[in-house]
Design a protein around this motif. Structure first.
Motif, short mmCIF file in Angstrom:
data_model
loop_
_atom_site.label_atom_id
_atom_site.label_comp_id
_atom_site.label_asym_id
_atom_site.label_seq_id
_atom_site.Cartn_x
_atom_site.Cartn_y
_atom_site.Cartn_z
N LEU A 40 -20.41 -29.57 71.70
CA LEU A 40 -20.77 -30.51 72.79
C LEU A 40 -22.01 -30.83 72.73
N LEU A 41 -22.33 -32.41 72.90
CA LEU A 41 -23.63 -32.83 72.56
C LEU A 41 -24.37 -32.91 74.04
N CYS A 42 -23.89 -33.68 74.98
CA CYS A 42 -24.42 -33.93 76.29
C CYS A 42 -23.00 -34.42 76.99
N GLU A 43 -23.50 -34.32 78.22
CA GLU A 43 -22.27 -34.64 79.48
C GLU A 43 -22.89 -34.87 80.77
N ASN A 44 -21.96 -35.56 81.59
CA ASN A 44 -22.24 -35.55 83.17
C ASN A 44 -20.95 -35.91 83.54
N LYS A 45 -20.60 -35.96 84.56
CA LYS A 45 -19.27 -35.96 85.17
C LYS A 45 -18.46 -37.13 84.70
N ALA A 46 -19.17 -38.34 84.46
CA ALA A 46 -18.68 -39.57 83.98
C ALA A 46 -18.44 -39.65 82.69
N LEU A 47 -19.14 -38.98 81.73
CA LEU A 47 -19.33 -39.16 80.23
C LEU A 47 -19.53 -37.94 79.35
N MET A 48 -19.11 -37.79 78.22
CA MET A 48 -19.39 -36.67 77.52
C MET A 48 -19.29 -37.05 76.02
N MET A 49 -20.13 -36.64 75.37
CA MET A 49 -20.30 -36.74 73.72
C MET A 49 -19.99 -35.56 73.07
N VAL A 50 -19.46 -35.77 71.97
CA VAL A 50 -18.72 -34.40 71.25
C VAL A 50 -18.83 -34.79 69.76
N GLU A 51 -19.38 -33.92 68.78
CA GLU A 51 -19.29 -34.11 67.54
C GLU A 51 -18.28 -33.10 66.93
N PHE A 52 -17.65 -34.04 66.02
CA PHE A 52 -16.35 -33.16 65.25
C PHE A 52 -16.73 -33.04 63.60
N ARG A 53 -16.77 -31.92 63.32
CA ARG A 53 -16.87 -31.98 61.46
C ARG A 53 -15.54 -31.61 61.04
N PHE A 54 -15.04 -32.25 60.03
CA PHE A 54 -13.79 -32.02 59.60
C PHE A 54 -14.07 -31.80 57.91
N GLU A 55 -13.24 -30.62 57.52
CA GLU A 55 -13.09 -30.65 55.90
C GLU A 55 -11.95 -31.61 55.71
N THR A 56 -12.04 -31.91 54.24
CA THR A 56 -10.87 -32.59 53.61
C THR A 56 -9.68 -32.01 54.05
N GLY A 57 -8.74 -32.60 54.49
CA GLY A 57 -7.51 -32.01 54.72
C GLY A 57 -7.47 -31.76 56.42
N GLY A 58 -8.31 -31.70 57.06
CA GLY A 58 -8.36 -31.22 58.20
C GLY A 58 -7.72 -32.03 59.15
N ILE A 59 -7.13 -31.64 60.21
CA ILE A 59 -6.14 -32.32 61.16
C ILE A 59 -6.55 -32.18 62.69
N GLY A 60 -6.55 -33.33 63.30
CA GLY A 60 -6.44 -33.42 64.70
C GLY A 60 -5.07 -33.92 64.91
N ALA A 61 -4.37 -32.80 65.52
CA ALA A 61 -2.93 -32.85 65.87
C ALA A 61 -2.64 -33.78 66.81
N PRO A 62 -1.22 -34.37 66.67
CA PRO A 62 -1.02 -35.40 67.79
C PRO A 62 -1.32 -34.91 69.25
N HIS A 63 -1.96 -35.66 70.24
CA HIS A 63 -2.13 -35.28 71.32
C HIS A 63 -2.38 -36.59 72.27
N HIS A 64 -2.44 -36.40 73.60
CA HIS A 64 -2.82 -37.23 74.66
C HIS A 64 -3.62 -36.82 75.69
N HIS A 65 -4.30 -37.37 76.45
CA HIS A 65 -5.25 -36.98 77.48
C HIS A 65 -5.40 -38.09 78.39
N VAL A 66 -5.69 -37.88 79.85
CA VAL A 66 -5.98 -38.88 80.68
C VAL A 66 -7.58 -39.48 80.38
N HIS A 67 -8.34 -39.09 79.59
CA HIS A 67 -9.51 -39.42 79.30
C HIS A 67 -9.58 -40.71 78.17
#
Length: 115
Positions: free
Chosen positions: A22-49
């Motif tokens: 997590l990099l920074c946030e308030n109730k309205a907004l958040m910034m996140v850094e993701f680091r992936f290796e080759t072949g890394g997966i963000g599995a199918p999902h959904h959210h209200v955001h």
């Protein structure tokens, strides 16, 4: 103002071959850094955001609501609320994501207080 530095930020596994901090946030907004290796997966999902993703480095195959595209550095993507999305990292890289409103589930998982 909530600012996070490398010393205060903890990386957390977010999926196979992927981690986030997590990099920074308030109730309205958040910034996140993701680091992936080759072949890394963000599995199918959904959210209200509503989410934006910016590709800082690497190569990613994103699927959003059944449509698949390859994103490269400098590309961005808007993910509407409740849209099913996923990614596969084709070449090691970094994504910067913003969520509106913030992801309280991420806050709790990282041990950050909800304010």
């Amino acid at each position: 103002m909530k600012v996070n530095s490398d010393n205060a930020s903890e990386w957390m596994i977010s999926g196979p071959g992927a981690k986030r901090r997590l990099l920074c946030e308030n109730k309205a907004l958040m910034m996140v850094e993701f680091r992936f290796e080759t072949g890394g997966i963000g599995a199918p999902h959904h959210h209200v955001h509503t989410q934006t993703t910016y590709v800082a480095s690497g190569l990613f195959e994103f699927t959003l609501s059944g449509e698949t595209k390859v994103l490269k550095p400098g590309d961005g993507l808007l993910i509407p609320s409740n849209a099913v999305h996923s990614c596969i990292c084709l070449q090691e890289g970094v994504l910067f994501d913003a969520f509106a409103p913030r992801r309280d589930d991420f806050m709790q998982a990282h041990g950050w207080p909800l304010s």
